[in-house]
Structure formats: structure tokens, C-alpha cells
Design a protein around this motif. Structure first.
Motif, PDB file in Angstrom:
ATOM      1  N   LEU B  91     -41.924 -49.601 -26.141  1.00  0.00           N
ATOM      2  CA  LEU B  91     -43.179 -49.404 -25.407  1.00  0.00           C
ATOM      3  C   LEU B  91     -43.789 -50.738 -24.982  1.00  0.00           C
ATOM      4  N   TYR B  92     -43.891 -51.697 -25.930  1.00  0.00           N
ATOM      5  CA  TYR B  92     -44.491 -52.991 -25.614  1.00  0.00           C
ATOM      6  C   TYR B  92     -43.669 -53.736 -24.569  1.00  0.00           C
ATOM      7  N   THR B  93     -42.343 -53.628 -24.670  1.00  0.00           N
ATOM      8  CA  THR B  93     -41.495 -54.365 -23.746  1.00  0.00           C
ATOM      9  C   THR B  93     -41.603 -53.807 -22.338  1.00  0.00           C
ATOM     10  N   THR B  94     -41.491 -52.483 -22.190  1.00  0.00           N
ATOM     11  CA  THR B  94     -41.571 -51.928 -20.840  1.00  0.00           C
ATOM     12  C   THR B  94     -42.977 -52.105 -20.264  1.00  0.00           C
ATOM     13  N   GLY B  95     -43.992 -51.729 -21.046  1.00  0.00           N
ATOM     14  CA  GLY B  95     -45.370 -51.845 -20.569  1.00  0.00           C
ATOM     15  C   GLY B  95     -45.713 -53.281 -20.228  1.00  0.00           C
TER      16      GLY B  95
END
Lengths: 305, 306
Positions: B91-95
Motif C-alpha cells: 500500500l505505501y509503495t504504490t500510494g
């Protein structure tokens, strides 16, 4: 007046685009810069950045006068300078050596292999280092025992070993990836230069010295300035993970000290003091960039600005 | 290109002298040696992860798995924190990557335009952040005062912009999208906003790919922001959990969900470390062959600064 408003009217959509990034940079880059003022103040839990009392240079004096000051500064300088000395020439020599071989598939294979460690995270890298150097179960321990018959000391607990482990594990991780830029520069060397040198009877080694090296010299200069500008920014992430109570003597650097004094001491967190230490580091850095940039502009006419 | 050139010249090639042969032998041996040094620790870790806990903790594993088993991986898969943190990291990487690229592009495009009034001031405003920053504590205080500590926003927003990447994107746009395209579309009445979405973005695919790759890898691999801003276990990304397990050795009997075998815990804990390393690194390494061609491109784009 009408002309002026017309000039801006043409570009209003572009200014609209800029609005969000400008607001973002203002909040997340410039407000912390204003916040640096707490290094000249005494910030307590009860007051805010703005109403804390000014104390002048007290925080800086405390750092410069503290018994740890010299050790921390020395550790930071040793790690930085050692890193540059070891990590900077390595990718260049590697690129020159591999580029001398004219077999493309071999070159590609070696490149692919040496780029891999770059993608490993710091946490994983440090834990690989720990496992490999483990005195009982690691490759190092097992080989040491097989050769000398006794168990080795734990390298991670020896202060004098820390800089070597830190620097060479970084070289291991990054030399391949950092050589990409030199490979790119080498691939743009005009083949006719090599042909001409060959006709004149130059050996491959001579051609490396007199054709390849001059061709990548501008790239080397730029990379060196870029590298110099990060000399004092010994990354927090890796040092912090490699620290333990036994090697702290050589592993405590400015950034880890800032973190520990300011954010990891629970109730005795001293925001003002650790910001002062951090600011001291930033100013030294800024000086280094400026000096290295000026020198290189005078010497080689290549510079960042 | 080079390969074709070399083969075309082959028949006319002058034979290597003996000096050259020694030099080539030297080059081959050095580069092969380096490749072996790079590979050895990696092979060792992978081999350990497939070996039995006892073989690992008694130091029997060197190059090949000893007493092949998947026990380590079974434990890792059963460890609940691993899955949650994996999901968090994704989640953190894509967002974070999407946000970063959006901000960088909307700043880069206007600044790449010729004739924008006060462009210099804006450039100075952005570039100054490359030279000086507030540092750790003021940034921490800002995030705290914004009230986003211990929320997903603390992982997405700080670091969502980089002046360096903006300069790279701007240089790319300036050098690769011809001015005449803008003029032609303006004649047809195309607005700046529409031009951005319909022409600039599609034509900047290369630079977007390169920057996304770099940003995504950096976010995937970092633990520092999470260490500063997140105290809630449930939000921790993979790297922070890895740090806990790999470096602080905080695996307790209850975390393993099977407290019966407390005796085998030590060997298991060692083994789990290796399996976890492989488990956490494989996704990044899987992407690697597909993106390798972008490296050179990325570094070349980054090195021509305007």
C-alpha cells in the motif's frame, strides 16, 4: 497594466499546476527550515516552537564542549572519507576492466550479477552481514575455524572492525550499480579512436589508458563533486542498524546521535539540542558542497552550478 | 550496435599480442572473481533458508542446502505480522509512488515551458531544498503538529516530492517534446491542461517509468520514516518487521503461534531469519530483469541536467 494581466492570463493554467507542488514544498521543506530556530531556543514540552525562550548559542556550546563531540565528529569523518576513498574508485576500475573484454554476452552476465545486491534493503543487507560474519554459523566463522582450528571473535563487537565492515559491505552492495554510468560513458567512445590506436600498435591496456580513461574523465569529475557533497551525510539507516553496545565507540555518528538525543530518549528527549547538532552537520555539508563545486569549476570547468 | 560493429570487423582484426593475452586473462579473472564475491553471500542465504534449523545453527551450511526442508518458509507464512506488514508495504509503495510522480510531473511541466513569467524564482524555490533542509527534528515536529502521526498519511506524504526528480523530469520534457507540438495544438485551441494530459504525459512515459522505479524501490526498502512516525504495530511496513525479527531477534513463543516447541525455538529462529530474507527480497528481485533496460536510460536522463 492591461498588458501585464494579459501576460499572466495566458499562463494561469500553468500556475494552477504549480500551486500544489509549491504549497507542498513550502509546508514540508520550508516550514522545517523555519523550525531550525529551535536550535537557538530552549524547547520544552510545555511550550511551542514560537514561544520557547531564546538561549543564543548555548546548545551549540554544549555540543562542542561535550565529551562525545570529538569522538562523534571523528567517527563521522572517518566513515565518510573511508567510504569515498573505497567506494568511489571501485566502480570506475570495475567498468574499465569489464569494458576491456570484448565479449558482449560475458559482459552482460557479469553486469546482471553485480547489479543484484543494489536492490536489497538496508535491513536485509545488515542482517546478511550479521549472518555471514557470525562466529559460529556464518561463512566467516566456519572457514576461520576450518583453517585455524579455533573460534573467531565476533567481528560485529570489535570497534576497530566496524568502519571496514560498514564500508566494504557498501562497496559489495553498490559497486556494480554505480558502474552503470561509467559503462554508459564508455559505450559512447567513438570506435574509430580504438581502431586508430590499434593501427598504431597500441595494446588493449594502452588503449584503456589513453582512449577509455580520458573519455570518462568528465563523468568521473561530475560524480566526484556529487560524492563530495554527501561526504558528511553518513546515512542514518545503515549505521543505526549496525550499531550495538560493543561497537558504539566507533559507530556513533552525528545522525544517530541526533536521533538518540532528540527522539529516542523518552522523556529526556532534547529537541533543541539535537536540532543544533543536526544544523552543525548541515552547515559543514553546505560548506563542503560549495568548496568542492568552486574548486572543480576552476580546475575542470565542470560544476553543478 | 556495438556487437554488430565488432562482428563486422572480425575478419580484419589484428591478432592479439601476448601482452594483450595476459591483460585479457587478468580482466577475465578479476571480473569473474568479483561476480563470485557478489554471489556467494546470496547463495549462502538462499541455501540456509532451505536447510534444517539444526544444520543452520551448527554451521553446516556453506553453499548447498543441508537436510533440505521448507520448515523455515512454513514458519514465515504462519507468522501473522509478516502478511500484514507485506500488505502495508504494498500500500505505501504504490500510494507513495503515485503521489510522488503526480507532484513531480505537475511541477516539472510548467517549469519546462518556455516563457513562463518568474520561472527562475520557482526554480530557485525548488532547487534550494536540494542544498539545505530542516533536518530530522523539525520534520518530526511538523508531522506531529499536523496530526498525521500513526496514520497511513505519515508514510505517504513526507517524501512525496523531490526537487532532484523534478529537475530530471523537467529536463526530459524540455529535451524530448518539441516546442512545435505545443504551437500546433495551441493553434487548434488546445488548453494547457489538456495538452498536459493528452501529450506531455504520454510522451514522458520513459521518464515516468524510470522515476517510478527508483521511488518505488526506495519506499519498499526504507524503514526510517516508519521508525519515526509509526508506533502502532498494525501499520508497520515489512522492513520494520524485518528489523524486529532479523536484527533485534524479537520472535517470541506466542508470535510463532505454536508454543509447544520452545526448545526448537533457537534453531527455528535462525532458520526463519534466512527464509524471511528470501521471502522479503524476492518480489524486488523478480521485477529486476524486466526493468534492467531502464537503468541505463534512467541514469542517462538523470545526468543531463539543464
Amino acid at each position: 497594466m492591461e498588458k501585464l494581466s494579459k501576460k499572466y492570463k495566458r499562463y494561469w493554467q500553468l500556475y494552477l499546476f504549480l500551486l500544489i507542488p509549491v504549497a507542498y514544498v513550502f509546508i514540508f521543506n520550508y516550514i522545517p527550515m523555519v523550525g531550525v530556530q529551535i536550535s537557538f531556543k530552549k524547547l520544552k514540552i510545555t511550550n511551542t516552537i514560537w514561544n520557547a525562550p531564546w538561549v543564543g548559542l548555548e546548545n551549540f556550546q554544549r555540543f562542542l564542549g561535550s565529551y562525545q563531540f570529538f569522538d562523534i565528529l571523528l567517527n563521522t569523518v572517518v566513515l565518510s572519507v573511508y567510504s569515498v576513498l573505497a567506494a568511489f574508485p571501485f566502480p570506475i576500475l570495475f567498468a574499465l576492466t569489464l569494458n576491456a573484454i570484448e565479449k558482449n554476452r560475458f559482459k552482460k552476465t557479469i553486469q546482471t550479477i553485480t547489479y543484484i545486491p543494489h536492490f536489497i534493503s538496508v535491513v536485509v543487507l545488515v542482517s546478511i552481514v550479521n549472518q555471514v560474519l557470525h562466529p559460529m554459523t556464518g561463512i566467516y566463522g566456519v572457514l576461520f575455524k576450518a583453517i585455524t582450528g579455533r573460534m573467531p571473535d565476533d567481528l560485529m563487537g570489535i570497534p576497530s572492525a566496524f568502519p571496514h565492515i560498514y564500508v566494504w559491505s557498501s562497496v559489495w552492495q553498490n559497486f556494480g550499480y554505480n558502474s552503470i554510468i561509467y559503462f554508459a560513458a564508455l559505450s559512447s567512445v567513438d570506435p574509430e579512436l580504438h581502431e586508430a590506436a590499434k593501427v598504431d600498435g597500441a595494446s588493449r591496456f594502452r588503449r584503456v589508458l589513453h582512449v577509455d580513461v580520458p573519455a570518462i574523465l568528465p563523468t568521473i569529475t561530475i560524480m566526484l563533486i556529487l560524492r563530495m557533497s554527501t561526504v558528511m551525510t553518513i546515512g542514518f539507516q545503515k549505521v543505526y542498524l549496525m550499531q550495538n553496545t560493543l561497537n558504539l565507540e566507533t559507530s556513533e555518528v552525528i545522525s544517530t546521535y541526533v536521533y538518540k538525543k532528540g527522539l529516542a530518549s523518552g522523556v529526556s528527549n532534547d529537541y533543541s539540542y539535537s536540532t543544533a547538532v543536526d544544523l552543525f552537520n548541515s552547515i559543514v555539508n553546505l560548506l563542503l558542497v560549495t568548496v568542492s563545486n568552486t574548486i572543480s569549476r576552476k580546475v575542470s570547468e565542470t560544476s553543478l552550478w | 550496435m556495438n556487437a554488430r560493429y565488432a562482428t563486422a570487423l572480425k575478419p580484419a582484426r589484428i591478432k592479439d599480442s601476448s601482452g594483450d593475452r595476459i591483460f585479457f586473462a587478468f580482466c577475465y579473472s578479476i571480473t569473474i572473481l568479483l561476480a563470485v564475491i557478489v554471489l556467494l553471500p546470496l547463495i549462502y542465504v538462499v541455501s540456509c533458508s532451505f536447510s534444517s534449523g539444526i544444520a543452520v545453527s551448527t554451521g553446516k551450511v556453506l553453499l548447498w542446502p543441508v537436510e533440505f526442508t521448507l520448515d523455515g518458509y512454513k514458519r514465515v507464512v504462519m507468522y501473522p505480522m509478516v502478511w500484514r506488514s507485506y500488505a502495508n508495504t504494498i500500500l505505501y509503495t504504490t500510494g507513495g509512488t503515485v503521489l510522488h510522480i503526480c507532484l513531480v510531473m505537475i511541477a516539472a511541466y510548467p517549469l519546462a515551458r518556455r516563457g513562463l513569467p518568474h520561472k527562475k524564482i520557482f526554480m530557485l524555490f525548488f532547487s534550494f531544498t536540494m542544498l539545505f533542509n530542516g533536518g530530522m527534528i523539525p520534520s518530526y515536529l511538523l508531522v506531529r503538529d499536523l496530526g498525521i502521526m500513526n496514520t497511513i498519511w505519515a508514510m505517504l506524504i513526507p517524501g512525496a516530492f523531490s526537487a532532484y526528480n523534478m529537475v530530471v523530469a523537467r529536463t526530459f520534457i524540455q529535451n524530448s517534446i518539441p516546442e512545435s507540438l505545443l504551437e500546433a495544438t495551441q493553434v487548434d485551441g488546445c488548453s494547457d491542461v489538456r495538452y498536459f494530459f493528452q501529450f506531455v504525459i504520454p510522451l514522458s512515459k520513459a521518464v515516468i517509468a524510470v522515476l517510478s522505479l527508483q521511488v518505488a524501490i526506495a519506499i519498499w526498502n526504507s524503514y526510517f520514516n516508519a521508525l519515526l512516525y509509526l508506533t502502532n504495530d498494525k501499520l508497520h511496513p515489512l522492513q520494520l518487521v524485518l528489523r524486529k525479527v532479523l536484527l533485534l531477534s524479537q520472535i517470541s513463543a506466542d508470535d510463532l503461534m505454536d508454543p509447544d516447541d520452545a526448545l526448537a525455538l533457537q534453531g527455528m529462529a535462525d532458520l526463519m531469519k534466512y527464509s524471511l530474507i528470501v521471502f522479503a527480497t524476492v518480489p524486488i528481485l523478480c521485477v529486476y530483469p524486466f526493468v534492467q533496460k531502464y537503468f541505463v536510460k534512467g541514469i542517462m536522463i538523470g545526468s543531463i541536467k539543464g
